[in-house]
Design an enzyme around this catalytic site. Structure first.
Site, PDB file in Angstrom:
ATOM      1  CB  THR A 150      -0.974  -0.004   1.187  1.00  0.00           C
ATOM      2  OG1 THR A 150      -0.242  -0.247   2.401  1.00  0.00           O
ATOM      3  CG2 THR A 150      -2.028  -1.082   1.021  1.00  0.00           C
ATOM      4  CE  LYS A 177       0.361  -3.452   3.364  1.00  0.00           C
ATOM      5  NZ  LYS A 177      -0.307  -2.479   4.309  1.00  0.00           N
ATOM      6  CB  THR A 188       1.849  -4.827  13.949  1.00  0.00           C
ATOM      7  OG1 THR A 188       3.082  -5.522  13.878  1.00  0.00           O
ATOM      8  CG2 THR A 188       1.398  -4.760  15.387  1.00  0.00           C
ATOM      9  CD  GLU A 267       2.114   5.093   6.365  1.00  0.00           C
ATOM     10  OE1 GLU A 267       1.355   4.367   5.683  1.00  0.00           O
ATOM     11  OE2 GLU A 267       1.711   5.806   7.294  1.00  0.00           O
ATOM     12  CG  ASN A 391      -0.821   8.166   7.634  1.00  0.00           C
ATOM     13  OD1 ASN A 391      -1.471   7.146   7.479  1.00  0.00           O
ATOM     14  ND2 ASN A 391       0.487   8.157   7.811  1.00  0.00           N
TER      15      ASN A 391
END
Length: 396
Positions: A150, A177, A188, A267, A391
């Protein structure tokens, strides 16, 4: 005794396993977004799932199978988590998997796994139409690993061959992933592990849980636990070889590499940090403070700025509730000691040395509690502007 060495092939490296990734049009760039894992013989299966109370529909569907069911097919889609989608979400999983069984009669007790946006029903038609592109004889581990990504910046795969003392051997391949919604609470992320080792079903759960304790259970990117977190272990036994000690050792190596890859790929992350807690009174307290450090926003932002703000580390330890004292505490940035049993070693020269450590891609923050003999290592990353950017528009 046994030996092991890395090999190419990822999730399909073991005998009888196949995989591929295709585009169903879920990703706007036409990249692979639906993957499959197939075994030409039935597999024993074991899984660890999220601790989030709102489990996604694929997990609820999995839990409807009998405890000791066998399978030979896993379907994975990205861009849509199929979570908080109610009874319709579970019904959609069943309908999609029924379509897969209709097209491929050799499929038995198929499993589905999903990742992506929460609260949106699956695009069933697109996923089912993608089955026309499936070739169950393919072994394209790169496309499969890319399809499940993703916000990941890179795919995460690994494989080993294990040679036992009697010269028999087995192989283990894996892919996972994860880059956000990562919290030290069971799995997680999504992780799939396939092996041709002849593992007794009775061993699988313990092996998986033991390996998770110091790997996927020890990582944090942002302290959020996903609704879809899954570790899935498949074993078709086709090698005829197995040794519990060897399998458990290599399984933990695989899961540790994938877990730290997730943190490294956090991220917006720029560095991988190991928070090593030593000298805690109990193992539970060592875990508690290590995980608290890996999740602290103040610690994470200091790391992003390469600021060796050891006061934030000490404060987090004190706030964790474990037994500790400033008179026994020691804090190190790799080899640089900044605080030791009430003495502050943070003059201009030492501060500069500590700041240089923080510029590295990976390093350790070592905290000696001085209250016992227990230790634990948790893994985290820094937190910066890119995390907010990713995000803030995740659904677009």
């Amino acid at each position: 005794m046994f030996s092991f060495f890395p090999i190419q092939g990822g999730i399909a490296v073991a005998k009888g396993f196949y995989c591929d990734g295709v585009s169903a049009g879920l990703k706007p760039n036409g990249e692979p977004d639906v993957a499959f894992i197939y075994s030409d013989s039935l597999c024993e299966v074991e899984a660890i799932f999220t601790q989030n109370k709102f489990c996604a529909a694929p997990i609820l569907h999995y839990q409807e199978y009998d405890k000791n069911f066998k399978t030979n097919f896993v379907l994975i889609n990205s861009k849509n988590a199929n979570a908080l989608t109610g009874d319709e979400g579970v019904a959609n999983v069943k309908e999609i998997l029924d379509e897969a069984k209709g097209k491929f009669p050799m499929i038995y007790n198929p499993i589905m796994s999903s990742t992506g946006v929460i609260g949106v029903q699956l695009p069933k038609t697109k996923i089912v139409e993608s089955f026309l592109k499936f070739d169950l004889t393919k072994k394209d581990d790169a496309k499969a690993a890319n399809a499940i990504m993703t916000t990941d910046r890179f795919s995460k795969t690994i494989a080993f061959e294990v040679v036992l003392e009697d010269k028999t051997s087995f192989k283990i391949g894996a892919m996972c992933k994860g880059a956000g919604m990562i919290n030290p609470s069971l799995a997680t992320m999504l992780c799939f592990i396939a092996t041709d080792a002849e593992i007794p079903k009775s061993d699988m759960k313990d092996l998986l849980q033991n390996a998770a304790e110091n790997t996927f259970n020890a990582i944090s990117v942002d302290g959020d636990t996903s609704t879809n977190d899954t570790i899935l272990l498949l074993s078709n036994g086709k090698s005829g070889a197995y040794n519990k000690e060897a399998f458990g050792f290599v399984l933990e190596k695989i899961m540790h590499k994938l877990a730290t890859d997730i943190v490294r790929d956090g991220e917006g992350a720029t560095k991988l940090v190991a928070f090593e807690v030593r000298g805690a009174k109990t193992s539970k307290e060592a875990q508690k403070v290590a995980k608290a450090l890996s999740q602290s926003l103040l610690v994470k932002t200091a790391l992003f700025g390469c600021d060796p703000n050891w006061g934030r580390i000490a404060s987090t330890i004190g706030a964790s509730g474990i037994e500790c004292s400033p008179k026994t505490l020691e804090i190190y940035f790799d080899e640089v000691c900044v605080y030791q049993k009430g003495m502050i070693y943070f003059d201009g020269e030492n501060e500069k040395k500590a700041a240089e450590v923080l510029k590295r891609e990976s390093f350790r923050i070592i905290c000696e509690i001085g209250k016992g003999t227990e230790s634990y290592v948790a893994y985290g990353c820094d937190l910066g502007h890119e995390y907010v950017k990713i995000n803030a528009d995740y659904r677009s």
